[in-house]
Design a protein around this motif. Sequence first.
Motif, PDB file in Angstrom:
ATOM      1  N   GLU A  96       0.865  -1.169   0.000  1.00 16.16           N
ATOM      2  CA  GLU A  96       0.000   0.000   0.000  1.00 16.16           C
ATOM      3  C   GLU A  96       0.907   1.226   0.000  1.00 16.16           C
ATOM      4  OE1 GLU A  96      -2.412  -0.334   3.466  1.00 16.16           O
ATOM      5  OE2 GLU A  96      -3.666  -1.940   2.648  1.00 16.16           O
ATOM      6  N   ILE A  97       0.369   2.377  -0.405  1.00 16.38           N
ATOM      7  CA  ILE A  97       1.157   3.611  -0.450  1.00 16.38           C
ATOM      8  C   ILE A  97       0.623   4.542   0.633  1.00 16.38           C
ATOM      9  CG2 ILE A  97       1.893   5.550  -1.876  1.00 16.38           C
ATOM     10  CD1 ILE A  97       1.266   3.756  -4.328  1.00 16.38           C
ATOM     11  N   THR A  98       1.484   4.867   1.583  1.00 16.33           N
ATOM     12  CA  THR A  98       1.076   5.661   2.741  1.00 16.33           C
ATOM     13  C   THR A  98       1.820   6.991   2.761  1.00 16.33           C
ATOM     14  OG1 THR A  98       0.675   3.641   4.012  1.00 16.33           O
ATOM     15  CG2 THR A  98       0.921   5.686   5.255  1.00 16.33           C
ATOM     16  N   VAL A  99       1.075   8.074   3.048  1.00 16.79           N
ATOM     17  CA  VAL A  99       1.663   9.419   3.124  1.00 16.79           C
ATOM     18  C   VAL A  99       1.343  10.022   4.491  1.00 16.79           C
ATOM     19  CG1 VAL A  99       1.771  11.715   2.105  1.00 16.79           C
ATOM     20  CG2 VAL A  99       1.344   9.722   0.645  1.00 16.79           C
ATOM     21  N   LEU A 100       2.367  10.540   5.149  1.00 17.79           N
ATOM     22  CA  LEU A 100       2.195  11.222   6.435  1.00 17.79           C
ATOM     23  C   LEU A 100       2.353  12.725   6.224  1.00 17.79           C
ATOM     24  CD1 LEU A 100       1.917  11.128   9.542  1.00 17.79           C
ATOM     25  CD2 LEU A 100       4.419  10.941   9.645  1.00 17.79           C
ATOM     26  N   PHE A 101       1.334  13.504   6.670  1.00  9.78           N
ATOM     27  CA  PHE A 101       1.360  14.961   6.535  1.00  9.78           C
ATOM     28  C   PHE A 101       1.728  15.613   7.868  1.00  9.78           C
ATOM     29  CE2 PHE A 101      -1.298  13.482   3.105  1.00  9.78           C
ATOM     30  CZ  PHE A 101      -0.973  14.310   2.038  1.00  9.78           C
ATOM     31  N   SER A 137     -10.756  16.289   0.734  1.00 15.22           N
ATOM     32  CA  SER A 137      -9.877  16.853  -0.301  1.00 15.22           C
ATOM     33  C   SER A 137      -8.991  15.792  -0.952  1.00 15.22           C
ATOM     34  CB  SER A 137      -8.995  17.953   0.300  1.00 15.22           C
ATOM     35  OG  SER A 137      -8.007  17.403   1.161  1.00 15.22           O
ATOM     36  N   VAL A 138      -9.035  14.580  -0.416  1.00  9.30           N
ATOM     37  CA  VAL A 138      -8.177  13.505  -0.933  1.00  9.30           C
ATOM     38  C   VAL A 138      -9.025  12.550  -1.766  1.00  9.30           C
ATOM     39  CG1 VAL A 138      -6.574  11.656  -0.343  1.00  9.30           C
ATOM     40  CG2 VAL A 138      -6.694  13.701   1.087  1.00  9.30           C
ATOM     41  N   ASP A 139      -8.815  12.560  -3.080  1.00 11.83           N
ATOM     42  CA  ASP A 139      -9.550  11.669  -3.974  1.00 11.83           C
ATOM     43  C   ASP A 139      -8.646  11.266  -5.134  1.00 11.83           C
ATOM     44  OD1 ASP A 139      -9.462  13.855  -5.710  1.00 11.83           O
ATOM     45  OD2 ASP A 139     -11.490  14.519  -5.184  1.00 11.83           O
ATOM     46  N   GLU A 140      -9.232  10.600  -6.150  1.00 16.77           N
ATOM     47  CA  GLU A 140      -8.428  10.094  -7.268  1.00 16.77           C
ATOM     48  C   GLU A 140      -7.823  11.210  -8.115  1.00 16.77           C
ATOM     49  OE1 GLU A 140     -12.715  10.355  -8.681  1.00 16.77           O
ATOM     50  OE2 GLU A 140     -11.641   9.683  -6.881  1.00 16.77           O
ATOM     51  N   ASN A 141      -8.290  12.438  -7.922  1.00 16.21           N
ATOM     52  CA  ASN A 141      -7.733  13.564  -8.674  1.00 16.21           C
ATOM     53  C   ASN A 141      -6.610  14.276  -7.919  1.00 16.21           C
ATOM     54  OD1 ASN A 141      -9.570  13.351 -10.922  1.00 16.21           O
ATOM     55  ND2 ASN A 141     -11.160  14.173  -9.569  1.00 16.21           N
ATOM     56  N   GLY A 168      -7.610   2.215  -7.029  1.00 14.81           N
ATOM     57  CA  GLY A 168      -7.530   1.646  -5.700  1.00 14.81           C
ATOM     58  C   GLY A 168      -8.437   2.381  -4.730  1.00 14.81           C
ATOM     59  N   LYS A 169      -8.279   2.082  -3.461  1.00 11.88           N
ATOM     60  CA  LYS A 169      -9.112   2.666  -2.411  1.00 11.88           C
ATOM     61  C   LYS A 169      -8.283   3.640  -1.583  1.00 11.88           C
ATOM     62  CE  LYS A 169     -11.943   1.370   1.591  1.00 11.88           C
ATOM     63  NZ  LYS A 169     -12.405   0.237   2.438  1.00 11.88           N
ATOM     64  N   LEU A 170      -8.842   4.840  -1.349  1.00 11.17           N
ATOM     65  CA  LEU A 170      -8.175   5.864  -0.548  1.00 11.17           C
ATOM     66  C   LEU A 170      -8.849   5.985   0.810  1.00 11.17           C
ATOM     67  CD1 LEU A 170      -7.629   8.626  -3.228  1.00 11.17           C
ATOM     68  CD2 LEU A 170      -5.819   7.662  -1.794  1.00 11.17           C
ATOM     69  N   THR A 171      -8.047   6.010   1.860  1.00 11.61           N
ATOM     70  CA  THR A 171      -8.568   6.231   3.206  1.00 11.61           C
ATOM     71  C   THR A 171      -7.684   7.247   3.914  1.00 11.61           C
ATOM     72  OG1 THR A 171      -7.287   4.364   4.071  1.00 11.61           O
ATOM     73  CG2 THR A 171      -9.565   3.921   3.413  1.00 11.61           C
ATOM     74  N   CYS A 172      -8.299   8.025   4.820  1.00 11.60           N
ATOM     75  CA  CYS A 172      -7.556   9.013   5.601  1.00 11.60           C
ATOM     76  C   CYS A 172      -7.855   8.811   7.077  1.00 11.60           C
ATOM     77  CB  CYS A 172      -7.955  10.430   5.198  1.00 11.60           C
ATOM     78  SG  CYS A 172      -7.527  10.850   3.494  1.00 11.60           S
ATOM     79  N   ALA A 211      -2.703   9.498   4.933  1.00 13.58           N
ATOM     80  CA  ALA A 211      -3.525   9.080   3.792  1.00 13.58           C
ATOM     81  C   ALA A 211      -2.952   7.776   3.248  1.00 13.58           C
ATOM     82  CB  ALA A 211      -3.534  10.147   2.709  1.00 13.58           C
ATOM     83  N   ILE A 212      -3.833   6.820   2.926  1.00 14.99           N
ATOM     84  CA  ILE A 212      -3.392   5.506   2.452  1.00 14.99           C
ATOM     85  C   ILE A 212      -4.086   5.178   1.138  1.00 14.99           C
ATOM     86  CG2 ILE A 212      -3.275   3.037   2.948  1.00 14.99           C
ATOM     87  CD1 ILE A 212      -3.371   3.737   5.920  1.00 14.99           C
ATOM     88  N   PHE A 213      -3.278   4.763   0.146  1.00 12.24           N
ATOM     89  CA  PHE A 213      -3.810   4.299  -1.138  1.00 12.24           C
ATOM     90  C   PHE A 213      -3.556   2.801  -1.227  1.00 12.24           C
ATOM     91  CE2 PHE A 213      -3.180   3.107  -5.591  1.00 12.24           C
ATOM     92  CZ  PHE A 213      -4.346   3.591  -6.174  1.00 12.24           C
TER      93      PHE A 213
END
Length: 337
Positions: free
Chosen positions: A63-68, A76-80, A93-97, A102-104
Amino acid sequence: MSDIYHKSLNKGIQIFKSLSKLFVMAILLLVFGCQKEEDTSAPFSVVSTNITDGAAQVDVFSEITVLFSEDIDASSVDENSFVVNKGQYSVYGKLTCSGSTAIFKPAKQLADEKQYNCTLTVAVKSKSGQSIAQDYHWSFTSGVEPDLIAPTVNENIPADSEIWVFTDSKIQVSFDEAMDAESITSSSFVVKNGDTEVAGSLTYADKTVIFTPDAELNTGLVYTCIVTSDVKDLAGNALAEDFEWRFTTIPGELKFSEMIQPIFTDQSCISCHGGTQNPDLREAYAYASLVDGNYVNIASPNDSRIIKQLKGRHAGFITQKEENLILEWIKQGAKDN
């Protein structure tokens, strides 16, 4: 009169001083009092990603994880605004916050050995309404799908429960995939008669292990072969369980009536050699026709006419094992038993 004048003058001076102080204070309030307090808080930004920029051999199930730097506005976090591409193709894929993370999660595993490009756009915002200063980019290359499947045995020679196995036979096992040669040892590949292990050497090539006994096997015995679960493939996967089988070597004395004559009968050799063509292989005449007709050579079994014919113009009429049985019978003296 003079005293009154001086008193009035002093009072005027005091009033002027007081008014001057008030004027200065008013000016200071106008200049400094109306200024906004300077914002010293850190800007909203990306702190880290679990897959770093330029990473290689990334697990295809990642999975791809981002820490802010602060909590995210999940809307504000979507496929765009969180984009993952493989070349010119979008990765779905599926996005969750959750909090500042944020995790893709890709809809399916990543392709083997491909470059993936990730982008977070300025549309991503914190809960306080801040956006990241500029689009954030990073990329990585996937590895290959790990092999988690245990190897299996495709073929074993001699076959399980096979009888009349020749004493000079080699024993071999073929697997469904390449194996770790170092895992194939005298402890993981065992041949024994009862509790007595057979000494021999092991070779491995092209998915196949061959065991060559140091000396010929004994006649008329049951041998057990075991390939243990210590044998592994190149990915380190072991056999699911020990693989075991047995075979029986040829008797010390081959009986013509039980082991040789049936070869000619079962293979319908008598359709041609039924009395009109030599040798006569009918049950009542086969032995005499072979021996008296000089089809066997006890002194030099491999030069026997019957063996040469089976390797020549009659090749393929019987199996290789049956041919070997006839040769072994000749080696044992071509007895009428």
